[in-house]
Structure formats: structure tokens, C-alpha cells
Design a protein around this motif. Structure first.
Motif, mmCIF file in Angstrom:
data_model
loop_
_atom_site.group_PDB
_atom_site.id
_atom_site.type_symbol
_atom_site.label_atom_id
_atom_site.label_comp_id
_atom_site.label_asym_id
_atom_site.label_seq_id
_atom_site.Cartn_x
_atom_site.Cartn_y
_atom_site.Cartn_z
ATOM 1 N N TYR A 142 -9.996 -66.917 -4.736
ATOM 2 C CA TYR A 142 -11.077 -67.853 -4.497
ATOM 3 C C TYR A 142 -11.590 -68.326 -5.838
ATOM 4 O O TYR A 142 -11.771 -67.541 -6.760
ATOM 5 C CB TYR A 142 -12.214 -67.193 -3.717
ATOM 6 C CG TYR A 142 -13.183 -68.208 -3.168
ATOM 7 C CD1 TYR A 142 -12.920 -68.877 -1.973
ATOM 8 C CD2 TYR A 142 -14.358 -68.520 -3.852
ATOM 9 C CE1 TYR A 142 -13.797 -69.813 -1.468
ATOM 10 C CE2 TYR A 142 -15.244 -69.459 -3.343
ATOM 11 C CZ TYR A 142 -14.961 -70.103 -2.153
ATOM 12 O OH TYR A 142 -15.818 -71.047 -1.657
ATOM 13 N N PRO A 163 -2.572 -61.429 4.979
ATOM 14 C CA PRO A 163 -2.847 -60.352 4.023
ATOM 15 C C PRO A 163 -1.927 -59.156 4.261
ATOM 16 O O PRO A 163 -1.462 -58.946 5.387
ATOM 17 C CB PRO A 163 -4.305 -59.984 4.314
ATOM 18 C CG PRO A 163 -4.590 -60.500 5.677
ATOM 19 C CD PRO A 163 -3.699 -61.682 5.877
ATOM 20 N N PRO A 207 -5.713 -65.212 -0.871
ATOM 21 C CA PRO A 207 -6.061 -64.010 -1.628
ATOM 22 C C PRO A 207 -6.910 -64.334 -2.867
ATOM 23 O O PRO A 207 -7.403 -63.435 -3.535
ATOM 24 C CB PRO A 207 -4.697 -63.460 -2.057
ATOM 25 C CG PRO A 207 -3.825 -64.677 -2.147
ATOM 26 C CD PRO A 207 -4.328 -65.643 -1.103
ATOM 27 N N ASN A 251 -6.806 -58.006 -0.030
ATOM 28 C CA ASN A 251 -7.056 -57.205 1.176
ATOM 29 C C ASN A 251 -8.221 -57.726 2.013
ATOM 30 O O ASN A 251 -8.351 -57.397 3.182
ATOM 31 C CB ASN A 251 -7.290 -55.740 0.798
ATOM 32 C CG ASN A 251 -6.031 -55.121 0.213
ATOM 33 O OD1 ASN A 251 -4.940 -55.304 0.756
ATOM 34 N ND2 ASN A 251 -6.166 -54.433 -0.908
ATOM 35 N N GLN A 252 -9.071 -58.525 1.386
ATOM 36 C CA GLN A 252 -10.170 -59.162 2.123
ATOM 37 C C GLN A 252 -10.095 -60.647 1.842
ATOM 38 O O GLN A 252 -10.922 -61.183 1.116
ATOM 39 C CB GLN A 252 -11.515 -58.644 1.635
ATOM 40 C CG GLN A 252 -11.837 -57.226 2.054
ATOM 41 C CD GLN A 252 -13.179 -56.810 1.477
ATOM 42 O OE1 GLN A 252 -13.281 -56.564 0.271
ATOM 43 N NE2 GLN A 252 -14.199 -56.748 2.314
ATOM 44 N N PRO A 253 -9.068 -61.294 2.401
ATOM 45 C CA PRO A 253 -8.827 -62.685 2.010
ATOM 46 C C PRO A 253 -9.976 -63.615 2.416
ATOM 47 O O PRO A 253 -10.748 -63.302 3.316
ATOM 48 C CB PRO A 253 -7.559 -63.035 2.778
ATOM 49 C CG PRO A 253 -7.485 -62.076 3.899
ATOM 50 C CD PRO A 253 -8.134 -60.820 3.424
ATOM 51 N N ARG A 286 -11.854 -65.121 -8.117
ATOM 52 C CA ARG A 286 -11.813 -63.782 -7.518
ATOM 53 C C ARG A 286 -10.508 -63.577 -6.774
ATOM 54 O O ARG A 286 -10.041 -64.455 -6.055
ATOM 55 C CB ARG A 286 -12.994 -63.606 -6.566
ATOM 56 C CG ARG A 286 -14.293 -63.351 -7.318
ATOM 57 C CD ARG A 286 -15.507 -63.753 -6.522
ATOM 58 N NE ARG A 286 -15.655 -62.967 -5.314
ATOM 59 C CZ ARG A 286 -16.656 -63.155 -4.437
ATOM 60 N NH1 ARG A 286 -17.552 -64.099 -4.655
ATOM 61 N NH2 ARG A 286 -16.731 -62.414 -3.364
ATOM 62 N N LEU A 287 -9.891 -62.390 -6.968
ATOM 63 C CA LEU A 287 -8.668 -62.028 -6.247
ATOM 64 C C LEU A 287 -9.016 -60.927 -5.248
ATOM 65 O O LEU A 287 -9.498 -59.861 -5.632
ATOM 66 C CB LEU A 287 -7.600 -61.520 -7.226
ATOM 67 C CG LEU A 287 -7.082 -62.520 -8.259
ATOM 68 C CD1 LEU A 287 -6.003 -61.872 -9.130
ATOM 69 C CD2 LEU A 287 -6.530 -63.774 -7.607
ATOM 70 N N GLN A 288 -8.813 -61.186 -3.978
ATOM 71 C CA GLN A 288 -9.125 -60.204 -2.926
ATOM 72 C C GLN A 288 -8.055 -60.234 -1.852
ATOM 73 O O GLN A 288 -8.298 -60.692 -0.741
ATOM 74 C CB GLN A 288 -10.461 -60.553 -2.259
ATOM 75 C CG GLN A 288 -11.690 -60.193 -3.068
ATOM 76 C CD GLN A 288 -12.994 -60.460 -2.319
ATOM 77 O OE1 GLN A 288 -14.039 -60.543 -2.941
ATOM 78 N NE2 GLN A 288 -12.951 -60.617 -1.010
ATOM 79 N N THR A 337 -16.977 -68.024 0.548
ATOM 80 C CA THR A 337 -17.798 -66.876 0.160
ATOM 81 C C THR A 337 -19.041 -66.733 1.024
ATOM 82 O O THR A 337 -19.858 -65.858 0.779
ATOM 83 C CB THR A 337 -18.264 -67.034 -1.305
ATOM 84 O OG1 THR A 337 -18.854 -68.338 -1.422
ATOM 85 C CG2 THR A 337 -17.117 -66.902 -2.271
#
Lengths: 215, 215
Positions: free
Chosen positions: A39, A212, A37, A25-27, A21-23, B107
Motif C-alpha cells: 500500500y 494472500p 500486499p 498476510n493482511q492485504p 507498507r508491505l502486508q 487503510t
């Protein structure tokens, strides 16, 4: 299967089941405290029996090739326990697992299972990021009298930080796939936008201090 | 092998590898807070490949007999992960594991792996004492949408407390061996002194309030 072919195939499988998962903005915050960034939840593979078996085969292959002296397998708790014991089962070897710190009740053990003194042990790890959980587990095993000959993992981010730490500990490690392969396969499947690429590169350069992007 | 024969054989194996310890004067404190003069470390069996395999076979037999509708296996973390995934591997089923509480980083998952809604799940547990860790794990799985059809464990202490709690939760459970069989085999191998027998009986009657003998 060639190792490189396996590495690409495995990265594809991880993306196919949505384990990566690439996030930005919500690291994610790792147990080391670092922000990330990306997971990679390799534990999801446990729910896919065929993929799970291929991973066990892949890890056994790495161990037979690089650590033929192995006489026991240890899993890093909790994420390395499941593939660790599957590897031990496939190779017909003793298994133990290592907690991050001694348990607070019962026998107050950090290592669960039984080791023989000087037994050559290979550690099975889920994912190598900073390397600190593997190295802490290796140290606990060494203090208990084992000889840790190496580490195998499903995924490694191949950070310089980790490479240096493993080198310093004189502990070789190998993984089934790595960060570069994951990103390469991701790019092929769904090209990253330029800003996401810049974020991932920035993080890759200095994961310990990454922050981030401000929105 | 008959179930009763297996139960006796398995109890003997546990005693042979030193997995059962009696320490009335230095009692163990379980995670439930209860004090206990006996400790049964089933995790030691992971280091004995042949015994480990017999345990996996035994657990699979219980599941096939009592929970034939099973479509997935869950392990109670950490002690139930290893035999849980070995059972899943032998039965070619998806696996997940359940933490005592949600993870504090990454997570923030309590369940690791992936469940299908309404999937009939069997929980694999190391040891059933108060039953609370199994019941907590079952609850987490149910909240995540799974249907928990039962629990299998290596050892059960068969406390009334646990029986009632499982009944109330409408959750059947089976184990490979139990407290009475362990003590019966222990008595045969090295007869207990009268005071030890009295201590064990006293504990068995009311484990929640038991206190070690004053010296």
C-alpha cells in the motif's frame, strides 16, 4: 534534477516517511476490489511541506514537458485534489476536481469548478494502479466538453492492465516514480526475504487474481 | 484591505462568477437534509486563479490574526481540501484532510495525512451552514490527538444554530464573507422582488423547518 534521479529520490522519501507498507498476510483491498500486499499512501506527503513542494515542482515539470498545450488542471477526488490545486497554483491555471460519481445533494455535480469547452486539461492523480479512477474521471470531463490531454501521477504501479487501458483511451500518462523503483529502493534499504520477494512478484504478475499466502 | 471591504469585494466576486443561486421554487437539499432557496458554490472560485489566490491570502490573514499558534492545517473533505492545502502551502505548514467518515477500502482512514500529537490545527472549510461538517471533522481530529484551535471558512450563513453549536464545542470560527453581505450585494446588483425577500427572510428565521412556497 534528472527524471531518473528524481524518481529514485522520491521513492526514498516515500519510504523514509513510511508511506509504503508491505502486508502480504493482511492485504489491502483497493477501491477496485483487488487485493494487494503493498500500500502506498502518498497523501502522507501532504504533511511534509518541503517534500510536498518538490512533488508539485515535479508534476509541473512533467506537464510542461509532455503537455505544453495545457490550459486547465483537474484533480481526481479525493486524493488528487490537493496536489492538483497546488500544480494549478504554481502554473497559474484554472482548477476543477472530479468526483467518482455525482454528488447526492446540493447541485448534484460530478465536476466541481468550471470548465471551458474544448479546454485542454491535464488530470492530476495520486496513484495509478488499475487506472480505472483516472479513466472514469477523464470520461466525465470529456462528457462535460473538455479535452483531456493526459494524466500525471505521483506513483504508478505500471501494470500492463493499466497501460492497455490508457492506450485504448488514447490517454498518455506519466508518473514521478513507479513500483519497480519503489521495490528497488526498498531492497537497498532493507533487503526483502525470499518469500516476500516471491509474493510481490506473484502479485505483480497477476494483481487481479492474487490471493494472500495461506498461513 | 479592511476585513469589511474584503467581505464586500468577495461577495461581489461570488455573484459575478455566478456562484450564488436563488431557486426558491426548486430548493437545494443540503447534506444535512435541510432545504434551502439559496446555494453558494464556492468551488467555482477554484477555476479563477486570481480570485483563488485572493481567497488563500484572505484565509491566511484570518489565521494569522486569530490563530497565531497554528502549526498545521486540515481541510474538510471534499470542498475544504483545495483551499486548505493552498493555505498550508502559503504558510509552509503540514496539511491533512478529514473525510466525513472513514474510507471503506485501503487503510480505512478518516484522516489523510499525518498529525503530531497536540499539534494546534486550524480547520479550513468551504461554507458553514449548520456547522455540522466542521464540527464532525474537528471531533475526528481531536480523537486522533490533535488540538483544533479554530475554523476558517470562505462563507458562513451565520445561523444561530451554527453559532450555538460552535460555542458549545468551544471552537471559534471566522469567515471571509457571510449571508447578510451576500444578500446586501445581491440587492444592490439586482433588487429582489418582495416575495423573494419574504422567502429568504422566512428561510433565514428557521432554516431547519423551511418549506418552499406552494405554487
Amino acid at each position: 534534477m534528472q527524471d531518473n534521479t528524481f524518481s529514485l529520490w522520491f521513492a526514498e522519501q516515500l519510504l523514509d516517511i513510511g508511506a509504503v507498507r508491505l502486508q502480504p498476510n493482511q492485504p489491502f483491498r483497493w477501491s477496485s476490489g483487488w487485493l494487494s500486499p503493498i500500500y502506498c499512501d502518498n497523501r502522507l506527503t501532504l504533511s511534509y511541506p518541503q517534500l510536498r513542494k518538490q512533488i508539485t515542482r515535479g508534476l509541473c515539470k512533467l506537464i510542461r514537458e509532455y503537455f505544453p498545450s495545457v490550459e486547465g488542471i483537474a484533480g481526481v477526488a479525493t486524493a488528487g485534489i490537493a496536489q492538483g490545486v497546488l500544480v494549478a497554483d504554481m502554473m497559474d491555471l484554472p482548477f476543477c476536481y472530479v468526483r467518482p460519481k455525482p454528488k447526492e445533494h446540493g447541485t448534484a455535480s460530478q465536476i466541481e469548478g468550471r470548465l471551458q469547452a474544448q479546454q485542454p486539461i491535464v488530470l492530476v492523480e495520486d496513484l495509478i494502479s488499475t487506472g480505472s479512477s483516472s479513466l472514469r474521471a477523464a470520461q466525465a470531463l470529456q462528457q462535460a466538453g473538455a479535452r483531456v490531454v493526459g494524466v500525471v501521477a505521483m506513483v504508478s504501479y505500471d501494470f500492463n492492465h493499466a497501460r492497455q487501458a490508457f492506450e485504448q483511451a488514447q490517454l498518455p500518462y506519466y508518473s514521478l516514480t513507479n513500483y519497480d523503483t519503489l521495490i528497488q529502493v526498498w531492497q537497498k534499504q532493507q533487503p526483502l526475504q525470499a518469500d516476500m520477494e516471491a509474493i510481490l512478484n506473484g502479485w505483480r504478475q497477476d494483481p487481479a487474481h492474487w490471493q494472500p499466502p495461506s498461513r
